[in-house]
Each structure stands twice: as structure tokens, then as C-alpha cells.
Design a protein around this motif. Sequence first.
Motif, PDB file in Angstrom:
ATOM      1  N   VAL A 151       2.641  -3.500  14.809  1.00  0.00           N
ATOM      2  CA  VAL A 151       2.490  -4.856  15.344  1.00  0.00           C
ATOM      3  C   VAL A 151       3.433  -5.138  16.511  1.00  0.00           C
ATOM      4  O   VAL A 151       3.451  -6.254  17.035  1.00  0.00           O
ATOM      5  N   GLY A 152       4.223  -4.154  16.921  1.00  0.00           N
ATOM      6  CA  GLY A 152       5.084  -4.346  18.085  1.00  0.00           C
ATOM      7  C   GLY A 152       6.402  -5.020  17.794  1.00  0.00           C
ATOM      8  O   GLY A 152       7.004  -5.617  18.697  1.00  0.00           O
ATOM      9  N   LEU A 153       6.896  -4.927  16.552  1.00  0.00           N
ATOM     10  CA  LEU A 153       8.165  -5.560  16.201  1.00  0.00           C
ATOM     11  C   LEU A 153       9.240  -4.543  15.836  1.00  0.00           C
ATOM     12  O   LEU A 153      10.265  -4.918  15.247  1.00  0.00           O
ATOM     13  N   ALA A 154       9.040  -3.282  16.172  1.00  0.00           N
ATOM     14  CA  ALA A 154      10.100  -2.294  15.954  1.00  0.00           C
ATOM     15  C   ALA A 154      11.325  -2.710  16.763  1.00  0.00           C
ATOM     16  O   ALA A 154      11.225  -3.086  17.934  1.00  0.00           O
ATOM     17  N   GLY A 155      12.495  -2.648  16.129  1.00  0.00           N
ATOM     18  CA  GLY A 155      13.722  -3.100  16.775  1.00  0.00           C
ATOM     19  C   GLY A 155      14.107  -4.524  16.433  1.00  0.00           C
ATOM     20  O   GLY A 155      15.209  -4.967  16.765  1.00  0.00           O
ATOM     21  N   PHE A 156      13.201  -5.256  15.759  1.00  0.00           N
ATOM     22  CA  PHE A 156      13.475  -6.647  15.363  1.00  0.00           C
ATOM     23  C   PHE A 156      13.834  -6.755  13.885  1.00  0.00           C
ATOM     24  O   PHE A 156      13.878  -7.867  13.348  1.00  0.00           O
ATOM     25  N   GLU A 157      14.095  -5.637  13.234  1.00  0.00           N
ATOM     26  CA  GLU A 157      14.303  -5.652  11.784  1.00  0.00           C
ATOM     27  C   GLU A 157      15.363  -6.652  11.346  1.00  0.00           C
ATOM     28  O   GLU A 157      15.214  -7.324  10.317  1.00  0.00           O
ATOM     29  N   ARG A 162       0.840  -1.189   0.000  1.00  0.00           N
ATOM     30  CA  ARG A 162       0.000   0.000   0.000  1.00  0.00           C
ATOM     31  C   ARG A 162       0.884   1.251   0.000  1.00  0.00           C
ATOM     32  O   ARG A 162       1.736   1.414   0.870  1.00  0.00           O
ATOM     33  N   PRO A 163       0.712   2.139  -0.962  1.00  0.00           N
ATOM     34  CA  PRO A 163       1.511   3.369  -0.989  1.00  0.00           C
ATOM     35  C   PRO A 163       1.331   4.180   0.292  1.00  0.00           C
ATOM     36  O   PRO A 163       0.288   4.130   0.942  1.00  0.00           O
ATOM     37  N   ARG A 164       2.376   4.908   0.622  1.00  0.00           N
ATOM     38  CA  ARG A 164       2.410   5.785   1.793  1.00  0.00           C
ATOM     39  C   ARG A 164       2.335   5.020   3.115  1.00  0.00           C
ATOM     40  O   ARG A 164       2.107   5.601   4.169  1.00  0.00           O
ATOM     41  N   GLN A 165       2.505   3.693   3.041  1.00  0.00           N
ATOM     42  CA  GLN A 165       2.605   2.900   4.264  1.00  0.00           C
ATOM     43  C   GLN A 165       3.948   2.181   4.228  1.00  0.00           C
ATOM     44  O   GLN A 165       4.207   1.385   3.327  1.00  0.00           O
ATOM     45  N   THR A 166       4.819   2.457   5.174  1.00  0.00           N
ATOM     46  CA  THR A 166       6.161   1.919   5.133  1.00  0.00           C
ATOM     47  C   THR A 166       6.286   0.661   5.980  1.00  0.00           C
ATOM     48  O   THR A 166       5.469   0.393   6.874  1.00  0.00           O
ATOM     49  N   ILE A 167       7.325  -0.099   5.713  1.00  0.00           N
ATOM     50  CA  ILE A 167       7.609  -1.291   6.503  1.00  0.00           C
ATOM     51  C   ILE A 167       7.866  -0.906   7.954  1.00  0.00           C
ATOM     52  O   ILE A 167       7.421  -1.587   8.877  1.00  0.00           O
ATOM     53  N   ALA A 168       8.564   0.200   8.159  1.00  0.00           N
ATOM     54  CA  ALA A 168       8.842   0.645   9.530  1.00  0.00           C
ATOM     55  C   ALA A 168       7.537   0.945  10.270  1.00  0.00           C
ATOM     56  O   ALA A 168       7.388   0.600  11.450  1.00  0.00           O
ATOM     57  N   ASP A 169       6.587   1.575   9.584  1.00  0.00           N
ATOM     58  CA  ASP A 169       5.290   1.846  10.197  1.00  0.00           C
ATOM     59  C   ASP A 169       4.597   0.549  10.602  1.00  0.00           C
ATOM     60  O   ASP A 169       4.053   0.435  11.711  1.00  0.00           O
TER      61      ASP A 169
END
Length: 227
Positions: A137-143, A125-132
Motif C-alpha cells: 500500500v506504499g507505507l513502508a517506512g511509516f511503521e 492471512r497466514p504467510r502474509q506479513t505486516i511488512a508485506d
Amino acid sequence: MSPLPPRGTRQPMTASPTHAPPLLAARGLSFARNEQPVFGPLHFAVDAGEALLVRGDNGAGKTTLLRVLAGLLGAETGAIDIDGKPAHSRERGHAIAYLGHLPALKADLSVLQNLEFLCGLHGHRPRQTIADALGIVGLAGFEDAPVRQLSAGQKKRLSLARLWLSPAPLWLLDEPYANLDLEGIHLVNRMISAHLQEGGAALVTTHGAYAAPPVRTRELVLGGGGA
């Protein structure tokens, strides 16, 4: 918990239900395995902005039904339409995002690599990033974490991140609450609510009475004898 941010690519469908076709419609749909009926014939429809809750005991055919709708299995009889058109592989590919029991992730790739691969394959979906999506979903920092090191709940959350990124208007969710804690269950419900507010639709299978998204919902109850 704060509302999910809008994804902003699909305009809500505001046409009158009497004139707009259902986003998904099934007529006389049945499936048999080894000449033994699994379900059907079934007749149902799901409009834009609506969820269909598919209930039934283990073995009732809930998973099989979603696989037939996704095109992973062929129906014994009946017809499936998406937005008023026959559901050929092209229509299914554009319209359906399927969340099954298995995470459908590459275990040796990282969280970020998995999402980049899936977005490259299916679009996003445009304007929606993977980081967002990872933050939601609570997985920031698990990249950079390999998927094989994630718990079952974290893998489910990663699958939900991919679902959130998908441009498909029709979500097929097979037991989406499995392997999630109470916060994760609330997350799924918030995602479904936001998706429906944007004009999408969802089919949700469950055999748990607690698991029902707080949205406009129809119900389809399957009997035993399937898988």
C-alpha cells in the motif's frame, strides 16, 4: 505496476455455480429509519470471484446497506445468507471484512501497532506479513509514525493494508476510492482483482462513474431517500 503477490490461504472456489451457493445472498432486504424507508426490498446475490457494484446518489442508502450486511444495523425485513447459511454474528465475524468511511484506527498508536492490534483481534492471512502489506500500500517506512500524523490518503492506505491482511472472503467496501489519488485507485482495483482471483467476493459502493474495478461485476442501483 506489478501484480500483487498471492496470499495463499484460501483455495479458489471452483465448484459449479449451479451447485455452490452464493457467497452472499439477500432476499427481501429492507431498512427503514423513523418509519421512513431507506431501501428495499432488495434481492441480490454475489458469487465467489465476483464483485457487486452498488451505485446511487448521495443519500441513496449505500452506506446503510453495507452496515446492514455487516451486522452493524438490523434489517427491517428480509434475510441474509453467507455461503448458504444464515448470517448470524459468528458467520459475519469470520466471513466479512468491512471498510467504512471512518478509518477505524487508533490515532495515538503507530502504524505498526495498529496493524498488530487489528491482526490480533481479527486474525490475519497466514504467510502474509505486516511488512508485506505496508509495502503493497506504499507505507513502508511509516511503521513508527503515529496515525494522527498521517494524511487522509495515508490513513486510507493503512486501512487497505488491514484489508489485505484479513482472512475474510467477503469484502464490504464503502467508497474505497475516496481520499486516494489515481495511483491509489489503481491499487484498490488491483487488490480487488487479486482477492476475486483467490475465490473472494466484494461489494463496492460508489457514486462516481470512474470508479469500477476491472473484474466480473454485477450492478445494484439504489434510489434516493436513504443515507
